[in-house]
Scaffold this motif. Structure first.
Motif, PDB file in Angstrom:
ATOM      1  N   ILE A  25       8.912   7.233   1.560  1.00 35.07           N
ATOM      2  CA  ILE A  25       9.487   7.155  -0.074  1.00 35.07           C
ATOM      3  C   ILE A  25      10.134   5.826  -0.347  1.00 35.07           C
ATOM      4  O   ILE A  25       9.791   5.462  -1.524  1.00 35.07           O
ATOM      5  CB  ILE A  25      10.497   8.288  -0.258  1.00 35.07           C
ATOM      6  N   LEU A  26      10.931   5.315   0.588  1.00 34.84           N
ATOM      7  CA  LEU A  26      11.648   4.174   0.199  1.00 34.84           C
ATOM      8  C   LEU A  26      10.701   2.959   0.043  1.00 34.84           C
ATOM      9  O   LEU A  26      11.045   2.138  -1.069  1.00 34.84           O
ATOM     10  CB  LEU A  26      12.665   3.635   1.102  1.00 34.84           C
ATOM     11  N   LEU A  27       9.829   2.869   1.052  1.00 32.78           N
ATOM     12  CA  LEU A  27       8.797   1.556   0.766  1.00 32.78           C
ATOM     13  C   LEU A  27       8.181   1.796  -0.412  1.00 32.78           C
ATOM     14  O   LEU A  27       7.781   0.876  -1.086  1.00 32.78           O
ATOM     15  CB  LEU A  27       7.890   1.811   1.749  1.00 32.78           C
ATOM     16  N   SER A  28       7.875   2.922  -0.926  1.00 30.78           N
ATOM     17  CA  SER A  28       6.922   3.251  -2.164  1.00 30.78           C
ATOM     18  C   SER A  28       7.970   2.929  -3.373  1.00 30.78           C
ATOM     19  O   SER A  28       7.470   2.354  -4.261  1.00 30.78           O
ATOM     20  CB  SER A  28       6.491   4.674  -2.143  1.00 30.78           C
ATOM     21  N   TYR A  29       8.964   3.660  -3.301  1.00 27.43           N
ATOM     22  CA  TYR A  29      10.007   3.308  -4.231  1.00 27.43           C
ATOM     23  C   TYR A  29      10.285   1.813  -4.643  1.00 27.43           C
ATOM     24  O   TYR A  29      10.185   1.501  -5.751  1.00 27.43           O
ATOM     25  CB  TYR A  29      11.452   4.045  -4.180  1.00 27.43           C
ATOM     26  N   PHE A  30      10.532   1.186  -3.672  1.00 21.14           N
ATOM     27  CA  PHE A  30      10.987  -0.448  -3.771  1.00 21.14           C
ATOM     28  C   PHE A  30       9.554  -1.321  -4.114  1.00 21.14           C
ATOM     29  O   PHE A  30       9.658  -2.544  -3.845  1.00 21.14           O
ATOM     30  CB  PHE A  30      11.913  -0.929  -2.727  1.00 21.14           C
ATOM     31  N   ILE A  33       4.767  -1.524  -0.472  1.00 20.07           N
ATOM     32  CA  ILE A  33       3.564  -1.274  -0.449  1.00 20.07           C
ATOM     33  C   ILE A  33       2.723  -1.993  -1.261  1.00 20.07           C
ATOM     34  O   ILE A  33       1.734  -2.625  -0.776  1.00 20.07           O
ATOM     35  CB  ILE A  33       3.390   0.251  -0.190  1.00 20.07           C
ATOM     36  N   ALA A  34       3.140  -1.860  -2.517  1.00 25.46           N
ATOM     37  CA  ALA A  34       2.163  -2.718  -3.738  1.00 25.46           C
ATOM     38  C   ALA A  34       2.073  -4.140  -3.638  1.00 25.46           C
ATOM     39  O   ALA A  34       1.176  -4.702  -3.783  1.00 25.46           O
ATOM     40  CB  ALA A  34       2.748  -2.262  -4.990  1.00 25.46           C
ATOM     41  N   VAL A  35       3.297  -4.583  -3.076  1.00 27.81           N
ATOM     42  CA  VAL A  35       3.361  -6.153  -2.856  1.00 27.81           C
ATOM     43  C   VAL A  35       2.430  -6.558  -1.595  1.00 27.81           C
ATOM     44  O   VAL A  35       1.690  -7.540  -1.730  1.00 27.81           O
ATOM     45  CB  VAL A  35       4.685  -6.770  -2.563  1.00 27.81           C
ATOM     46  N   ASN A  48       0.338   2.896  -3.596  1.00 33.11           N
ATOM     47  CA  ASN A  48       1.634   3.090  -3.646  1.00 33.11           C
ATOM     48  C   ASN A  48       2.177   4.552  -3.976  1.00 33.11           C
ATOM     49  O   ASN A  48       2.877   4.991  -3.175  1.00 33.11           O
ATOM     50  CB  ASN A  48       2.406   1.923  -4.359  1.00 33.11           C
ATOM     51  N   THR A  49       1.771   5.017  -4.988  1.00 37.96           N
ATOM     52  CA  THR A  49       2.176   6.252  -5.607  1.00 37.96           C
ATOM     53  C   THR A  49       1.569   7.240  -4.626  1.00 37.96           C
ATOM     54  O   THR A  49       2.480   8.330  -4.260  1.00 37.96           O
ATOM     55  CB  THR A  49       1.442   6.461  -6.945  1.00 37.96           C
ATOM     56  N   GLY A  55       5.062  10.841   1.400  1.00 37.59           N
ATOM     57  CA  GLY A  55       6.511  10.794   2.124  1.00 37.59           C
ATOM     58  C   GLY A  55       7.258  11.887   1.572  1.00 37.59           C
ATOM     59  O   GLY A  55       8.009  12.668   2.407  1.00 37.59           O
ATOM     60  N   ILE A  56       7.014  12.043   0.360  1.00 38.03           N
ATOM     61  CA  ILE A  56       7.860  13.452  -0.144  1.00 38.03           C
ATOM     62  C   ILE A  56       7.372  14.796   0.423  1.00 38.03           C
ATOM     63  O   ILE A  56       8.062  15.507   0.659  1.00 38.03           O
ATOM     64  CB  ILE A  56       7.781  13.756  -1.720  1.00 38.03           C
TER      65      ILE A  56
END
Length: 79
Positions: A25-30, A33-35, A48-49, A55-56
């Motif tokens: 969740i944190l990797l996705s939120y920040f 993963i998209a980078v 990323n989503t 994760g949720i």
């Protein structure tokens, strides 16, 4: 009646599952993963989503398993 198949997960294993889900969740939120997947273009945002949603779901499922196991241990009479 049980068919003899039991999951051998301890509370510690389930807690690690919650931590992995929280990490996703944190990797996705920040947007980490998209980078990392920026070479995919706009598909990186979709991935990323999806990772965030996975994760949720992992956090919810593992937290439910921890709660159920501890409830049974504390109030069910068997651990």
């Amino acid at each position: 009646m049980s068919n003899g198949v039991h999951a051998a997960c301890s509370v510690f294993d389930l807690f690690l599952g919650v931590l992995v889900g929280a990490g996703l969740i944190l990797l996705s939120y920040f947007g980490v993963i998209a980078v990392v997947l920026a070479w995919l273009g706009s598909f990186a945002a979709t991935v990323n989503t999806a990772v965030g949603v996975i994760g949720i779901i992992a956090v919810i499922l593992f937290a439910y398993c921890i709660f159920r196991r501890l409830w049974r241990c504390c109030f069910g009479g068997r651990c």
